[in-house]
Design a protein around this motif. Structure first.
Motif, PDB file in Angstrom:
ATOM      1  N   VAL A 154      38.024  46.225  27.534  1.00  0.00           N
ATOM      2  CA  VAL A 154      38.193  47.126  28.670  1.00  0.00           C
ATOM      3  C   VAL A 154      36.895  47.853  29.000  1.00  0.00           C
ATOM      4  N   GLU A 155      35.993  48.023  28.022  1.00  0.00           N
ATOM      5  CA  GLU A 155      34.714  48.688  28.286  1.00  0.00           C
ATOM      6  C   GLU A 155      33.834  47.862  29.226  1.00  0.00           C
ATOM      7  N   GLU A 156      34.070  46.555  29.292  1.00  0.00           N
ATOM      8  CA  GLU A 156      33.230  45.679  30.115  1.00  0.00           C
ATOM      9  C   GLU A 156      33.844  45.361  31.474  1.00  0.00           C
ATOM     10  N   LEU A 157      35.144  45.122  31.506  1.00  0.00           N
ATOM     11  CA  LEU A 157      35.816  44.774  32.758  1.00  0.00           C
ATOM     12  C   LEU A 157      37.190  45.424  32.806  1.00  0.00           C
ATOM     13  N   GLY A 158      37.570  45.902  33.982  1.00  0.00           N
ATOM     14  CA  GLY A 158      38.909  46.429  34.178  1.00  0.00           C
ATOM     15  C   GLY A 158      39.912  45.307  34.379  1.00  0.00           C
ATOM     16  N   HIS A 159      41.177  45.663  34.359  1.00  0.00           N
ATOM     17  CA  HIS A 159      42.234  44.673  34.524  1.00  0.00           C
ATOM     18  C   HIS A 159      42.122  43.993  35.894  1.00  0.00           C
ATOM     19  N   GLU A 160      42.262  42.663  35.879  1.00  0.00           N
ATOM     20  CA  GLU A 160      42.221  41.817  37.078  1.00  0.00           C
ATOM     21  C   GLU A 160      40.839  41.749  37.708  1.00  0.00           C
ATOM     22  N   GLN A 161      39.819  42.137  36.957  1.00  0.00           N
ATOM     23  CA  GLN A 161      38.448  41.937  37.411  1.00  0.00           C
ATOM     24  C   GLN A 161      37.872  40.695  36.736  1.00  0.00           C
ATOM     25  N   PHE A 162      36.983  40.021  37.452  1.00  0.00           N
ATOM     26  CA  PHE A 162      36.380  38.790  36.938  1.00  0.00           C
ATOM     27  C   PHE A 162      34.876  38.818  37.176  1.00  0.00           C
TER      28      PHE A 162
END
Length: 376
Positions: A154-162
């Motif tokens: 989660v520190e790198e990408l939020g949910h549903e982000q690519f």
């Protein structure tokens, strides 16, 4: 690309639940291999398994380009709730499910008439040796584009982000052995204390200096010199080193300096210190064309607002050995945001499973776009 059907979504849930509850460690993924093989035996596809290795390759289509999609299939061996066991705490159960879903999507919705689609279910990523073994089998010799993926914390990408690329760093794990003579606790002048040598080794590790603009680290992660007797000064010991560097050249420099430290301490204390590479994972080598295809696939399937910049991480993945050993490959890895907490390799790692069908759509789109764009 059409959305994932309800039937396929239910299939993916069942597949993930099976893989999640039947983890197998590196080079022992035989039941996992058999399960995936059985899933696709009813379909019109070519399945290749190996007598000397778990893992399999499933292929559909024909001609050029040859487009590969790789899933790592092994689990970690770690303590979970007080018990050591195989555990999918790195997300490989999700990776397998996503690749299975991508293949099922192409079989269900169709794919370009020209182009070969090769789905690679690779063992032993956690050991850093699976990709090298598959390279030696010639699995990617004729591949033009190769795609992979990884769930991100989660520190790198939020949910549903690519993100269209993961720029992993290099990792190397060294096993060390100090060999000397034991001595009586009352006669410390008769030997070199292996524990003190280990402490000196740690001090010298902290004194290594290479370009500070390149992220890197070298640390001792295990040390064993206990023979069970408190009145013996141990002359021998074993230890482990974990090396990380963002570039392959920085990893080379780290390794050379550590070898110099081992030789210096061995000469000074009149002992032998041997270093052995347990695993060696290369830093990422990505390709602009592959990244552009993945970027387009993310915006087409998930929306432009879900597209993020390429991820740079000090973590490693043996996926990058494919491009290092076969430089003609055009490769990238999809970074998948899924609210993964508390972190990769944590025994209680969790993520939002609803990301799986969305990732399937992105990769299915990337594969079909590649086939249509580069058809020969």
């Amino acid at each position: 690309m059409e959305s994932v059907s309800n039937n396929l979504q239910q299939t993916l849930e069942a597949v993930f639940n099976h893989l999640h509850t039947h983890p197998e460690i590196s080079w022992e993924e035989h039941d996992t291999t058999a399960y995936i093989k059985k899933l696709f035996e009813p379909y019109d596809c070519h399945i290749t398994t190996f007598d000397d290795s778990p893992g399999l390759v499933i292929e559909i289509g024909h001609g050029k380009p040859v487009i590969g999609l790789r899933a790592d299939i092994d689990a970690l061996w770690q303590e979970v709730n007080g018990k050591f066991q195989a555990n999918h705490s790195c997300g490989h159960d999700a990776h397998m499910t996503i690749v299975i879903g991508t293949l099922l999507t192409l079989l269900e919705n169709g794919y370009p008439d020209q182009g070969t689609f090769r789905f690679i279910f690779q063992p032993a990523e956690e050991k850093g040796t699976g990709a090298l073994a598959f390279v030696e089998k010639g699995i990617v010799d004729d591949v033009d584009f190769l795609y992979g993926m990884h769930l991100r914390p989660v520190e790198e990408l939020g949910h549903e982000q690519f993100a269209p690329a993961i720029r992993h760093g290099a990792a190397r794990f060294l096993k060390g052995t100090i060999r000397g003579d034991d001595a009586h606790g009352a006669r410390p002048h008769l030997n070199a204390n292996a524990i003190e040598i280990g402490a000196e080794f740690v001090q010298h590790l902290n004194n290594i200096h290479i370009n500070p603009m390149v992220p890197h680290s070298a640390k001792m992660t295990a040390f064993q010199a206990d023979g069970g007797s408190t009145n013996i000064i141990p002359g021998s010991a074993t230890f482990s080193l974990d090396l990380r560097a963002q570039t392959n050249d920085a990893m080379r420099q780290l390794t050379e300096k550590i070898e110099l430290i081992a030789n210096m301490l061995a000469d000074y204390h009149h002992v032998s210190i041997d270093l052995e590479t347990g695993a060696n994972i290369a830093a990422a080598v990505t390709n602009d064309e592959a990244i552009q295809v993945m970027t387009d696939a993310i915006t087409t399937s998930a929306g432009e607002n879900k597209l993020k910049n390429a991820i740079t991480t000090t973590g490693g993945d043996d996926f990058h050995f494919y491009t290092i050993k076969r430089p003609h490959l055009k490769a990238t890895m999809l970074a998948i945001g899924c609210d993964l907490t508390p972190g990769l390799h944590h025994p209680d790692m969790t993520f939002k499973r609803e990301i799986i069908p969305q990732a399937v759509q992105v990769l299915a789109t990337a594969l079909t776009k590649t086939g249509k764009t580069y058809a020969q």
